[in-house]
Every structure is written in structure tokens, then in C-alpha cells.
Write an enzyme that holds these catalytic residues in place. Structure first.
Site, PDB file in Angstrom:
ATOM      1  N   ASP A  21       0.818  -1.215   0.000  1.00 24.99           N
ATOM      2  CA  ASP A  21       0.000   0.000   0.000  1.00 24.99           C
ATOM      3  C   ASP A  21       0.855   1.270   0.000  1.00 24.99           C
ATOM      4  O   ASP A  21       1.964   1.270   0.521  1.00 24.99           O
ATOM      5  CB  ASP A  21      -0.919  -0.018   1.231  1.00 24.99           C
ATOM      6  CG  ASP A  21      -2.085   0.935   1.091  1.00 24.99           C
ATOM      7  OD1 ASP A  21      -2.357   1.399  -0.035  1.00 24.99           O
ATOM      8  OD2 ASP A  21      -2.729   1.224   2.107  1.00 24.99           O
ATOM      9  N   ASN A  69     -10.852  -3.031  -5.343  1.00 24.03           N
ATOM     10  CA  ASN A  69     -10.081  -2.045  -6.116  1.00 24.03           C
ATOM     11  C   ASN A  69     -10.680  -1.744  -7.499  1.00 24.03           C
ATOM     12  O   ASN A  69     -10.255  -0.784  -8.161  1.00 24.03           O
ATOM     13  CB  ASN A  69      -8.610  -2.467  -6.252  1.00 24.03           C
ATOM     14  CG  ASN A  69      -7.802  -2.309  -4.974  1.00 24.03           C
ATOM     15  OD1 ASN A  69      -6.893  -3.081  -4.687  1.00 24.03           O
ATOM     16  ND2 ASN A  69      -8.113  -1.298  -4.166  1.00 24.03           N
TER      17      ASN A  69
HETATM   18  C1  IPE Z   1      -5.397  -2.755   0.027  1.00 22.51           C
HETATM   19  O1  IPE Z   1      -5.100  -1.409  -0.197  1.00 22.51           O
HETATM   20  C2  IPE Z   1      -5.315  -3.509  -1.250  1.00 22.51           C
HETATM   21  C3  IPE Z   1      -3.986  -3.619  -1.827  1.00 22.51           C
HETATM   22  C4  IPE Z   1      -2.878  -3.145  -1.353  1.00 22.51           C
HETATM   23  C5  IPE Z   1      -3.927  -4.355  -3.059  1.00 22.51           C
HETATM   24  P1  IPE Z   1      -6.235  -0.313  -0.421  1.00 22.51           P
HETATM   25  O2  IPE Z   1      -5.525   0.970  -0.595  1.00 22.51           O
HETATM   26  O3  IPE Z   1      -7.164  -0.748  -1.474  1.00 22.51           O
HETATM   27  O4  IPE Z   1      -7.001  -0.383   0.975  1.00 22.51           O
HETATM   28  P2  IPE Z   1      -7.923   0.690   1.701  1.00 22.51           P
HETATM   29  O5  IPE Z   1      -8.938   1.133   0.701  1.00 22.51           O
HETATM   30  O6  IPE Z   1      -7.030   1.803   2.124  1.00 22.51           O
HETATM   31  O7  IPE Z   1      -8.496  -0.042   2.873  1.00 22.51           O
HETATM   32  C1  IPE Z   2      -1.665   0.111  -3.287  1.00 20.00           C
HETATM   33  O1  IPE Z   2      -1.421   1.471  -3.357  1.00 20.00           O
HETATM   34  C2  IPE Z   2      -1.900  -0.512  -4.639  1.00 20.00           C
HETATM   35  C3  IPE Z   2      -3.284  -0.970  -4.859  1.00 20.00           C
HETATM   36  C4  IPE Z   2      -4.248  -0.929  -3.978  1.00 20.00           C
HETATM   37  C5  IPE Z   2      -3.586  -1.519  -6.172  1.00 20.00           C
HETATM   38  P1  IPE Z   2      -2.591   2.518  -3.384  1.00 20.00           P
HETATM   39  O2  IPE Z   2      -2.936   2.812  -4.789  1.00 20.00           O
HETATM   40  O3  IPE Z   2      -3.719   2.083  -2.518  1.00 20.00           O
HETATM   41  O4  IPE Z   2      -1.877   3.779  -2.737  1.00 20.00           O
HETATM   42  P2  IPE Z   2      -2.528   4.857  -1.791  1.00 20.00           P
HETATM   43  O5  IPE Z   2      -3.125   4.124  -0.627  1.00 20.00           O
HETATM   44  O6  IPE Z   2      -3.572   5.568  -2.608  1.00 20.00           O
HETATM   45  O7  IPE Z   2      -1.392   5.731  -1.413  1.00 20.00           O
HETATM   46 MG    MG Z   3      -4.146   2.379  -0.554  1.00 21.81          MG
END
Ligand code: IPE
Ligand code: IPE
Ligand code: MG
Length: 244
Positions: A21, A69
Site C-alpha cells: 500500500d 479495487n
Molecule cells: C489494500 O489497499 C489492497 C492492496 C494493497 C492491493 P487499499 O488501498 O485498497 O485499501 P484501503 O482502501 O485503504 O483499505
Molecule cells: C496500493 O497502493 C496498490 C493498490 C491498492 C492496487 P494505493 O494505490 O492504494 O496507494 P494509496 O493508498 O492511494 O497511497
Molecule cells: Mg491504498
């Protein structure tokens, strides 16, 4: 010191889960589009997967794309799918190297919703590495822990309908055998970078006794030193599993 020697005297987690993340915030901080964060995050994934195998981790699961996602803008979803394609193509090109490293690649999640070409590449990558035993690297794509449990319930209900199992005979092991992670031990350690402290539907069944390690580092900046910190922190936890 060789990486393989580094942690030879400590208790390693049998299965590490990593919630990758913080890619979006990494990009935002630099005034870049979000997909640039995903691109950089994909590089971190390659580094950490290889390193985990080198230090002797037997199972590691990376959360790449959750069942939630899909709510993101289509351009971002497409960019993530494209990175997945590139990774799979590269894995094919580097088959020989990967073979020497002994890494088995698996994908977990509901893959039926992925583009056809990616599903094909996934099948090939899994097949090419299925004999490898040093380290199993699982990549969770369109994965949700609850969705996984629903799948297991359906599979078992189907067996019950056919008379292959009686409801009163269903055990935890029967459920585990129907999860995507069948054959892989429960998660001992779950690492989440980026400062968020939640599971976000990751390894719901498998994490009941997991130790959690959080860090504010954003995933694209996450290094092998950060991974070491999580491993050492884990080694010092007092795990009781409900006992004394
Ligand atoms: C969790 O991250 C999913 C992945 C890292 C693939 P998200 O960014 O989607 O999670 P939330 O929305 O902050 O809970
Ligand atoms: C994790 O990074 C990757 C996926 C969930 C696919 P994010 O895209 O959630 O990054 P933040 O949380 O917006 O910084
Ligand atoms: Mg995220």
C-alpha cells in the site's frame, strides 16, 4: 554476509503476507500520476519477493489488487493490469534465472474477472514454476478474504449436495482445503506499509493468529532493510495462541 545466513538463528515466519500500500501517495508527493506509483511499487515487489526467498522465507503472499479495487477509475485499473502483464512477460523471458532461484509463482483470487490474455499468462507462469520448492510467492489479484470464504462454502455445499460429505462432518481442514491458499500455512506475519492499520479484506481466514507489522514507509520506498526490521520484530513477539 550472504543473505541465506542472515537469519539462520532466528524463528522465521512460515508465511508472510504483504499489503503493498501507498503507491498513490508516493506518486502524489512527487506530482506524478498514480500509475507511476504503481510502476515503482511493482519494482519493490520484485525486489522483496526475491529477497524473501534468499533469506529463507518459504511462503510469501503479496496483495496486488483487491476485490474492492475495481472501484478505482478505469485508467488506474488498466494501468495496474498492464503492469501485471509486463511482470508476467518478464517472468517468461527470465524463466531460466527464476528456475535457478527456485521460486514458485502462484496467483490467488477470483481470476475469472481478469482479461483473457492475462489469465493465459498466469496459467503459463504457474505451470512453468510449479515444481519449485524453495519459496512460494503468491500474488493476490481480485482477491477478497470474504469472497474466498464464500467460494469455500459453495464448494463444500456442492459436495454435501452430492452426498460426498455430511454437514456435521465438516472441519476447519475441509474449509482450508477449499481456500485459494490450500496447502500453504496460516499467515504468521502480515506487513502493511503506508501507515494504514487495517487488513482491507486480506487473508481473512488465514490471519486469525497473525502478528501485524506496520510502518509509515510507502510501498515504493520499502527496502530490504524495512523487511529485515519486520522479520526481527516478529522474532521477538511472544506468541501464545490462547495458551499461557
Ligand atoms: C489494500 O489497499 C489492497 C492492496 C494493497 C492491493 P487499499 O488501498 O485498497 O485499501 P484501503 O482502501 O485503504 O483499505
Ligand atoms: C496500493 O497502493 C496498490 C493498490 C491498492 C492496487 P494505493 O494505490 O492504494 O496507494 P494509496 O493508498 O492511494 O497511497
Ligand atoms: Mg491504498
Amino acid at each position: 554476509m550472504a543473505n541465506s545466513e542472515k537469519f539462520k538463528d532466528i524463528v522465521l515466519p512460515r508465511h508472510v503476507g504483504v499489503i503493498m500500500d501507498g503507491n498513490g501517495r508516493w506518486a502524489k508527493k512527487r506530482g506524478l500520476p498514480r500509475y507511476e506509483g504503481h510502476r515503482e511499487g511493482a519494482k519493490t515487489f520484485r525486489r522483496i519477493a526475491e529477497y524473501a526467498s534468499e533469506i529463507g522465507i518459504k511462503n510469501i503472499t503479496f496483495y496486488a489488487f483487491s476485490s474492492e479495487n475495481w472501484k478505482r477509475p478505469p485508467q488506474e485499473v488498466n494501468a495496474i493490469m498492464q503492469l501485471l502483464r509486463e511482470y508476467l512477460d518478464e517472468a517468461e523471458r527470465r524463466q531460466k534465472e527464476n528456475e535457478e532461484k527456485g521460486i514458485r509463482i502462484r496467483f490467488i483470487g477470483d481470476l475469472s474477472r481478469l482479461p483473457e490474455d492475462i489469465r493465459k499468462k498466469i496459467e503459463e507462469a504457474q505451470k512453468l514454476s510449479e515444481e519449485k520448492t524453495k519459496c512460494t510467492v503468491s500474488i493476490a489479484v481480485n482477491y477478497g478474504g470474504r469472497q474466498e470464504i464464500v467460494k469455500a462454502v459453495r464448494d463444500i455445499a456442492e459436495k454435501a449436495r452430492k452426498g460426498e460429505i455430511k454437514p456435521e462432518d465438516i472441519t476447519e481442514a475441509d474449509i482450508e482445503n477449499c481456500l485459494y491458499t490450500a496447502g500453504i500455512p496460516d499467515a504468521d506475519l502480515i506487513i502493511r506499509p503506508s501507515g494504514e492499520k487495517r487488513l482491507s479484506n486480506f487473508l481473512t481466514w488465514q490471519s486469525v493468529y497473525a502478528e501485524f507489522y506496520y510502518t509509515d514507509v510507502l510501498w515504493p520506498d520499502f527496502t530490504t532493510d524495512d523487511f529485515d526490521k519486520a522479520i526481527l520484530d516478529f522474532a521477538n513477539r511472544d506468541r501464545r495462541f490462547g495458551g499461557v
